[in-house]
Motif scaffolding. Structure first.
Motif, mmCIF file in Angstrom:
data_model
loop_
_atom_site.group_PDB
_atom_site.id
_atom_site.type_symbol
_atom_site.label_atom_id
_atom_site.label_comp_id
_atom_site.label_asym_id
_atom_site.label_seq_id
_atom_site.Cartn_x
_atom_site.Cartn_y
_atom_site.Cartn_z
ATOM 1 N N TRP A 245 0.860 -1.195 0.000
ATOM 2 C CA TRP A 245 0.000 0.000 0.000
ATOM 3 C C TRP A 245 0.892 1.239 0.000
ATOM 4 N N TYR A 246 0.592 2.143 -0.954
ATOM 5 C CA TYR A 246 1.355 3.397 -1.046
ATOM 6 C C TYR A 246 0.408 4.572 -0.835
ATOM 7 N N PHE A 247 0.789 5.467 0.087
ATOM 8 C CA PHE A 247 0.001 6.654 0.418
ATOM 9 C C PHE A 247 0.791 7.881 -0.038
ATOM 10 N N PRO A 248 0.455 8.468 -1.188
ATOM 11 C CA PRO A 248 1.251 9.592 -1.728
ATOM 12 C C PRO A 248 1.351 10.746 -0.729
ATOM 13 N N PRO A 249 2.557 11.226 -0.431
ATOM 14 C CA PRO A 249 2.713 12.283 0.580
ATOM 15 C C PRO A 249 2.464 13.686 0.056
ATOM 16 N N ILE A 250 2.569 13.913 -1.257
ATOM 17 C CA ILE A 250 2.474 15.275 -1.783
ATOM 18 C C ILE A 250 1.120 15.920 -1.482
ATOM 19 N N PRO A 251 -0.018 15.243 -1.698
ATOM 20 C CA PRO A 251 -1.294 15.883 -1.321
ATOM 21 C C PRO A 251 -1.371 16.221 0.162
ATOM 22 N N ARG A 252 -0.717 15.440 1.011
ATOM 23 C CA ARG A 252 -0.745 15.707 2.449
ATOM 24 C C ARG A 252 0.107 16.931 2.792
ATOM 25 N N PHE A 253 1.243 17.070 2.105
ATOM 26 C CA PHE A 253 2.057 18.268 2.315
ATOM 27 C C PHE A 253 1.300 19.519 1.876
#
Length: 391
Positions: A245-253
């Motif tokens: 499972w990969y949770f992209p960090p860019i939208p969270r930043f």
């Protein structure tokens, strides 16, 4: 615009005039009479109809009284800031402590959170809406997030969770805003844009089935099948042998910079003055100063993120007899003050590697999508809005 008619009796003249004024307002702003979202209590802006059908729905079903900002019908979003809320509550029990701070946004820029910006704006409204009249501890959104955490923690089925929502609706006072159906709850949470990707992986940790390997059915290195083998030694085509499972960090930043207070905290390391000569923050370390000297253009912008990457294995089954090991990969943002950077809400889960054994040195295979995103961050990301500086 006067919206008092939404609380009037549907048989009254005030309600009739209000419905006509609303429909005229929608047609003038949307420039259509056939594709307008219906705000009745059954459609809740999920379905598109013509003016005549919407008029009938508003009389037969009533208008959704929680729809205070008519963002689906051309009214600009009225964002509320942390400063204007003046919520004097304990941090751990604040009704905004779950989600609303993280989804703070400017009224002129909805960004790229999800395919429907108005849907995201509606979620922000849920973050400010009390769970029931007079409730100060929970909002509609924070209560839903809390309940969904319980569902995930104890493995509730969707049917069980729906029954729980219905029970909560009965237990709470009249006028409560809790979602009574699983579909509504999922739709609300999906609008937050916290997406993830499921990637197939070789059971021997050779490759991820992405990019040039996306369509392969066997690993090009070890030859093992991509699909899971059943007890009868027959491959279950379509069922992956291993998933990451990969949770992209860019939208969270991006979301962190949308919050006025968080965006301010992300430049704390540059605004503070260290006068005691002690190392009280990573900004005091030689490594930080070495990076600034090596890439001065990067170091001159205090909003550029300094990240730490960490991982360790744990047993998700809480059983000493099980040797199963799950490996989370977490990003920590060192820009934040020391009392925030190690808080759970700011520790970003980016990967979840499931395996009967630890990945060891082969963990670099699983880090590939994260490294790609980190490279994109280094090159620069467009469309990031800084709520603190308003730019």
């Amino acid at each position: 615009m006067d919206k008092s008619w939404m609380h009037s009796d549907r048989r009254s003249k005030a309600y009739e005039l209000g419905v006509e004024a609303f429909l005229n307002f929608s047609v003038e702003n949307l420039l259509t009479t056939t594709h307008i979202r219906c705000p009745c209590v059954k459609c809740v802006n999920l379905k598109l109809f013509g003016v005549g059908i919407i008029r009938d729905h508003l009389y037969f079903n009533g208008v959704d009284q929680s729809y205070k900002n008519w963002t689906f019908h051309g009214e600009p979003w009225e964002a509320t800031t942390n400063a204007s809320r003046n919520v004097e509550e304990d941090d751990d029990h604040s009704r905004y402590s779950f989600v609303s701070e993280e989804i703070e946004m400017d009224d002129n820029d909805f960004g790229d959170f999800g395919s429907d910006p108005y849907e995201f704006a509606n979620v922000i409204g849920d973050g400010d809406q009390p769970l029931y009249p007079g409730c100060r501890k929970y909002t509609k959104l924070s209560a839903l997030v809390k309940l969904y955490n319980l569902k995930a923690k104890y493995g509730m089925s969707d049917v069980c969770f729906t029954e729980l929502l219905i029970l909560q609706d009965d237990l709470l006072p009249e006028g409560n805003t809790i979602s009574a159906f699983m579909y509504e709850a999922k739709k609300t949470l999906c609008a937050l844009g916290l997406s993830y990707e499921k990637m197939h992986a070789c059971p021997n940790d050779c490759i991820l089935y992405r990019k040039e390997y996306e369509d392969l059915t066997h690993c090009p290195n070890c030859g093992i099948s991509r699909w899971k083998e059943g007890k009868d030694s027959i491959l279950k085509e379509g069922v992956p042998a291993k998933v990451v499972w990969y949770f992209p960090p860019i939208p969270r930043f991006k979301r962190m910079f949308r919050s006025h207070e968080t965006a301010k905290s992300l430049t704390w390391h540059a605004a503070r003055k260290s006068i005691d000569g002690y190392m009280s923050h990573p900004a005091d370390s030689p490594s930080w100063k070495l990076l600034d000297d090596k890439w001065p253009e990067f170091g001159n912008e205090p909003r550029n993120l300094r990240l730490a990457l960490s991982s360790d294995g744990f047993n998700p089954h809480s059983s000493l007899s099980s040797r199963y090991s799950c490996w989370p990969v977490i990003l920590v943002t060192y820009n934040l003050p020391p009392w925030l950077c190690m808080k759970r809400k700011f520790m970003i889960l980016t990967l979840l590697i499931s395996s009967p054994k630890q990945p060891g040195n082969d963990i670099d295979v699983y880090l590939e999508p994260l490294i790609d995103d980190l490279k994109s961050l280094w090159d620069g990301i467009r469309g990031v809005y800084d709520a603190h500086n308003g730019e």
